[in-house]
Motif scaffolding. Structure first.
Motif, PDB file in Angstrom:
ATOM      1  N   ASP A   1      27.434  70.462   9.804  1.00  0.00           N
ATOM      2  CA  ASP A   1      28.595  71.350   9.758  1.00  0.00           C
ATOM      3  C   ASP A   1      29.304  71.400  11.110  1.00  0.00           C
ATOM      4  O   ASP A   1      30.523  71.596  11.173  1.00  0.00           O
ATOM      5  CB  ASP A   1      28.166  72.767   9.329  1.00  0.00           C
ATOM      6  CG  ASP A   1      28.187  72.934   7.814  1.00  0.00           C
ATOM      7  OD1 ASP A   1      28.273  71.916   7.098  1.00  0.00           O
ATOM      8  OD2 ASP A   1      28.130  74.089   7.343  1.00  0.00           O
ATOM      9  N   GLU A   2      28.551  71.217  12.197  1.00  0.00           N
ATOM     10  CA  GLU A   2      29.170  71.175  13.522  1.00  0.00           C
ATOM     11  C   GLU A   2      30.164  70.018  13.613  1.00  0.00           C
ATOM     12  O   GLU A   2      31.270  70.167  14.159  1.00  0.00           O
ATOM     13  CB  GLU A   2      28.092  71.012  14.607  1.00  0.00           C
ATOM     14  CG  GLU A   2      28.658  70.922  16.022  1.00  0.00           C
ATOM     15  CD  GLU A   2      27.607  70.544  17.054  1.00  0.00           C
ATOM     16  OE1 GLU A   2      27.941  70.560  18.257  1.00  0.00           O
ATOM     17  OE2 GLU A   2      26.474  70.208  16.666  1.00  0.00           O
ATOM     18  N   ASP A   3      29.788  68.856  13.045  1.00  0.00           N
ATOM     19  CA  ASP A   3      30.679  67.701  13.030  1.00  0.00           C
ATOM     20  C   ASP A   3      31.920  67.986  12.190  1.00  0.00           C
ATOM     21  O   ASP A   3      33.041  67.626  12.575  1.00  0.00           O
ATOM     22  CB  ASP A   3      29.946  66.478  12.463  1.00  0.00           C
ATOM     23  CG  ASP A   3      28.811  66.013  13.353  1.00  0.00           C
ATOM     24  OD1 ASP A   3      29.089  65.534  14.463  1.00  0.00           O
ATOM     25  OD2 ASP A   3      27.657  66.142  12.932  1.00  0.00           O
ATOM     26  N   ILE A   4      31.708  68.623  11.049  1.00  0.00           N
ATOM     27  CA  ILE A   4      32.839  68.904  10.158  1.00  0.00           C
ATOM     28  C   ILE A   4      33.796  69.894  10.816  1.00  0.00           C
ATOM     29  O   ILE A   4      35.018  69.699  10.791  1.00  0.00           O
ATOM     30  CB  ILE A   4      32.340  69.446   8.801  1.00  0.00           C
ATOM     31  CG1 ILE A   4      31.374  68.456   8.147  1.00  0.00           C
ATOM     32  CG2 ILE A   4      33.533  69.705   7.871  1.00  0.00           C
ATOM     33  CD1 ILE A   4      30.708  68.973   6.877  1.00  0.00           C
ATOM     34  N   GLN A   5      33.262  70.930  11.412  1.00  0.00           N
ATOM     35  CA  GLN A   5      34.120  71.939  12.050  1.00  0.00           C
ATOM     36  C   GLN A   5      34.897  71.336  13.222  1.00  0.00           C
ATOM     37  O   GLN A   5      36.060  71.689  13.457  1.00  0.00           O
ATOM     38  CB  GLN A   5      33.277  73.128  12.519  1.00  0.00           C
ATOM     39  CG  GLN A   5      32.643  73.945  11.391  1.00  0.00           C
ATOM     40  CD  GLN A   5      33.672  74.611  10.477  1.00  0.00           C
ATOM     41  OE1 GLN A   5      34.855  74.697  10.807  1.00  0.00           O
ATOM     42  NE2 GLN A   5      33.209  75.080   9.325  1.00  0.00           N
TER      43      GLN A   5
ATOM     44  N   GLU B   1      31.003  65.243   0.235  1.00  0.00           N
ATOM     45  CA  GLU B   1      31.704  66.288  -0.520  1.00  0.00           C
ATOM     46  C   GLU B   1      31.845  67.560   0.310  1.00  0.00           C
ATOM     47  O   GLU B   1      32.831  68.288   0.172  1.00  0.00           O
ATOM     48  CB  GLU B   1      30.950  66.583  -1.825  1.00  0.00           C
ATOM     49  CG  GLU B   1      31.027  65.474  -2.861  1.00  0.00           C
ATOM     50  CD  GLU B   1      32.457  65.192  -3.323  1.00  0.00           C
ATOM     51  OE1 GLU B   1      33.304  66.112  -3.267  1.00  0.00           O
ATOM     52  OE2 GLU B   1      32.729  64.045  -3.733  1.00  0.00           O
ATOM     53  N   ARG B   2      30.873  67.819   1.167  1.00  0.00           N
ATOM     54  CA  ARG B   2      30.953  68.981   2.061  1.00  0.00           C
ATOM     55  C   ARG B   2      32.135  68.813   3.028  1.00  0.00           C
ATOM     56  O   ARG B   2      32.864  69.775   3.302  1.00  0.00           O
ATOM     57  CB  ARG B   2      29.634  69.118   2.829  1.00  0.00           C
ATOM     58  CG  ARG B   2      29.584  70.234   3.853  1.00  0.00           C
ATOM     59  CD  ARG B   2      29.538  71.595   3.223  1.00  0.00           C
ATOM     60  NE  ARG B   2      29.296  72.639   4.220  1.00  0.00           N
ATOM     61  CZ  ARG B   2      29.613  73.910   4.043  1.00  0.00           C
ATOM     62  NH1 ARG B   2      30.170  74.317   2.896  1.00  0.00           N
ATOM     63  NH2 ARG B   2      29.369  74.799   4.978  1.00  0.00           N
ATOM     64  N   TYR B   3      32.313  67.604   3.540  1.00  0.00           N
ATOM     65  CA  TYR B   3      33.480  67.315   4.381  1.00  0.00           C
ATOM     66  C   TYR B   3      34.768  67.633   3.614  1.00  0.00           C
ATOM     67  O   TYR B   3      35.656  68.329   4.126  1.00  0.00           O
ATOM     68  CB  TYR B   3      33.488  65.841   4.790  1.00  0.00           C
ATOM     69  CG  TYR B   3      32.926  65.551   6.174  1.00  0.00           C
ATOM     70  CD1 TYR B   3      33.749  65.594   7.291  1.00  0.00           C
ATOM     71  CD2 TYR B   3      31.588  65.211   6.354  1.00  0.00           C
ATOM     72  CE1 TYR B   3      33.255  65.304   8.564  1.00  0.00           C
ATOM     73  CE2 TYR B   3      31.086  64.922   7.620  1.00  0.00           C
ATOM     74  CZ  TYR B   3      31.927  64.975   8.715  1.00  0.00           C
ATOM     75  OH  TYR B   3      31.434  64.703   9.975  1.00  0.00           O
TER      76      TYR B   3
ATOM     77  N   GLU C   1      39.613  70.650   2.932  1.00  0.00           N
ATOM     78  CA  GLU C   1      40.615  71.182   2.002  1.00  0.00           C
ATOM     79  C   GLU C   1      40.717  72.691   2.086  1.00  0.00           C
ATOM     80  O   GLU C   1      41.812  73.261   1.944  1.00  0.00           O
ATOM     81  CB  GLU C   1      40.286  70.731   0.576  1.00  0.00           C
ATOM     82  CG  GLU C   1      40.486  69.231   0.379  1.00  0.00           C
ATOM     83  CD  GLU C   1      40.247  68.786  -1.049  1.00  0.00           C
ATOM     84  OE1 GLU C   1      39.607  69.545  -1.818  1.00  0.00           O
ATOM     85  OE2 GLU C   1      40.692  67.668  -1.401  1.00  0.00           O
ATOM     86  N   LYS C   2      39.599  73.352   2.343  1.00  0.00           N
ATOM     87  CA  LYS C   2      39.611  74.811   2.514  1.00  0.00           C
ATOM     88  C   LYS C   2      40.508  75.208   3.688  1.00  0.00           C
ATOM     89  O   LYS C   2      41.119  76.286   3.696  1.00  0.00           O
ATOM     90  CB  LYS C   2      38.180  75.307   2.754  1.00  0.00           C
ATOM     91  CG  LYS C   2      38.055  76.824   2.908  1.00  0.00           C
ATOM     92  CD  LYS C   2      36.608  77.227   3.143  1.00  0.00           C
ATOM     93  CE  LYS C   2      36.484  78.724   3.366  1.00  0.00           C
ATOM     94  NZ  LYS C   2      35.068  79.126   3.624  1.00  0.00           N
TER      95      LYS C   2
ATOM     96  N   ALA D   1      42.300  65.482   2.270  1.00  0.00           N
ATOM     97  CA  ALA D   1      41.194  64.558   2.512  1.00  0.00           C
ATOM     98  C   ALA D   1      40.839  63.847   1.219  1.00  0.00           C
ATOM     99  O   ALA D   1      40.925  64.428   0.129  1.00  0.00           O
ATOM    100  CB  ALA D   1      39.977  65.305   3.050  1.00  0.00           C
ATOM    101  N   LYS D   2      40.478  62.587   1.356  1.00  0.00           N
ATOM    102  CA  LYS D   2      40.031  61.842   0.178  1.00  0.00           C
ATOM    103  C   LYS D   2      38.974  60.826   0.590  1.00  0.00           C
ATOM    104  O   LYS D   2      38.885  60.430   1.758  1.00  0.00           O
ATOM    105  CB  LYS D   2      41.202  61.150  -0.512  1.00  0.00           C
ATOM    106  CG  LYS D   2      41.862  60.056   0.296  1.00  0.00           C
ATOM    107  CD  LYS D   2      42.990  59.405  -0.511  1.00  0.00           C
ATOM    108  CE  LYS D   2      43.647  58.276   0.282  1.00  0.00           C
ATOM    109  NZ  LYS D   2      44.727  57.619  -0.481  1.00  0.00           N
TER     110      LYS D   2
END
Length: 346
Positions: free
Chosen positions: A273-277, A312-314, A319-320, A325-326
């Motif tokens: 999640d750190e990478d995604i954020q 899918e978490r990414y 999108e949130k 993103a795709k």
């Protein structure tokens, strides 16, 4: 390979006009030759049938055309075609035709080998032998257009500079090739259907923005955490993400064209999640969208694709936060034609 005659395609229209003037010919002859070279894609001076035989013979005394040719063609089970394209000096580059139901995309190379050192890419393991000329880049496009018409009964519609090499490190040839491709006197393709993909060289992104070529821009990002990106792409130590972002913001200011971030998610590397954020924060600084790319394994790569749940978490968190993103599924993996796999095995 002829070492005494100059490839006539190296001459600009102005230089052609100056040449014809020097031999006592009218300027319109230069425009005729230019059309043969860049619109009709003649690969022989003998093809230029609206020039007199004596004039063609005079041209033949000083000039030659060195076309790139398909050396090996491989067809994937999904319809993708990979070409090993042989150049006049014996070097080989690879290009890829990627068909879908609605379009055909050409993935073209800009260098023989690559100047960079991305640890996940097969092309980066090849030494950079030399830059391609504008004509050698255009030849790849023309060859793929012919294949699209032959195998899919439709013309080439899109071009991505995502093949072998870093386009920004062959900037003069890449931009000149784009002009030839988009010029009405050339191939006449829309610049909006051309994407230049870079690993992130800020001053060249800024320079491209000032060209007003109206092309799209993609950036190979793969991590918005500086230390991780430097491990994945060691050359990026010279180009901090803050400098890259500043150039991207300038790009959008000048072009009003949003950037596409190309991003591979690997197991145990950038799957938290750190990478995604970090990616979310980076994307919010400039109008952009994200392509999450399937990782294509290479020999002795040492990387593994992250799970579908992580991908899918990414998507969910991007999108949130209002970021498009795709997931971009790779094509041609069975013939080593997918992203990161071009390695001149032939």
């Amino acid at each position: 390979m002829n070492t005494t005659k100059k490839d006539i395609r190296a001459l600009s229209l102005h230089e052609l006009e100056a040449y014809f003037s020097s031999i006592g010919e009218k300027a319109f002859r230069a425009r005729q030759v230019y059309e043969w070279l860049w619109n009709k894609n003649a690969h022989s001076l003998a093809d230029m049938t609206n020039l007199s035989k004596s004039l063609r013979e005079k041209l033949d005394e000083h000039f030659i055309i060195n076309p790139a040719e398909i050396h090996v063609m491989q067809r994937s089970i999904d319809g993708t075609i990979k070409n090993a394209v042989k150049l006049h000096d014996g070097n080989v580059v690879e290009s890829v035709m990627i068909p879908t139901s609605t379009r055909t995309t050409a993935c073209v190379s800009s260098q023989v080998g690559c100047s960079l050192d991305c640890t996940f890419c097969a092309t980066a393991r090849l030494s950079r032998m030399r830059n391609l000329t504008p004509a050698e880049i255009v030849d790849q496009v023309v060859l793929i257009d012919k294949q699209s018409r032959e195998y899919h009964e439709k013309p080439l519609s899109n071009i991505v500079f995502m093949g072998m090499g870093e386009p920004m490190l062959n900037y003069p040839s890449v931009t000149e090739a784009i002009r030839k491709i988009t010029d009405e006197k050339g191939l006449g393709m829309s610049p909006r259907r051309i994407t230049v993909s870079t690993s992130g060289i800020p001053k060249m992104i800024t320079k491209l923005a000032d060209e007003n070529l109206k092309v799209r821009l993609a950036l190979s990002l793969h991590s918005a955490i500086e230390s991780k990106r430097n491990q994945l792409m060691p050359f990026s130590i010279k180009f901090p993400l803050s400098d890259v972002m500043e150039s991207l913001q300038y790009w959008y200011l000048k072009t009003k064209s949003r950037i596409t971030f190309e991003y591979i998610v690997w197991k145990g590397i950038n799957d938290t999640d750190e990478d995604i954020q970090a990616l979310v924060r980076f994307c919010k600084k400039v109008p952009s969208k994200v392509n999450l790319i399937q990782y294509n394994s290479i020999e002795e790569g040492g990387y593994n694709q992250a799970s579908n749940q992580i991908t899918e978490r990414y998507i969910q968190l991007l999108e949130k936060n209002g970021i498009t993103a795709k997931i971009r599924k790779s094509r041609g993996e069975d013939i080593d034609a997918a992203c990161g796999q071009l390695a001149n095995k032939h």
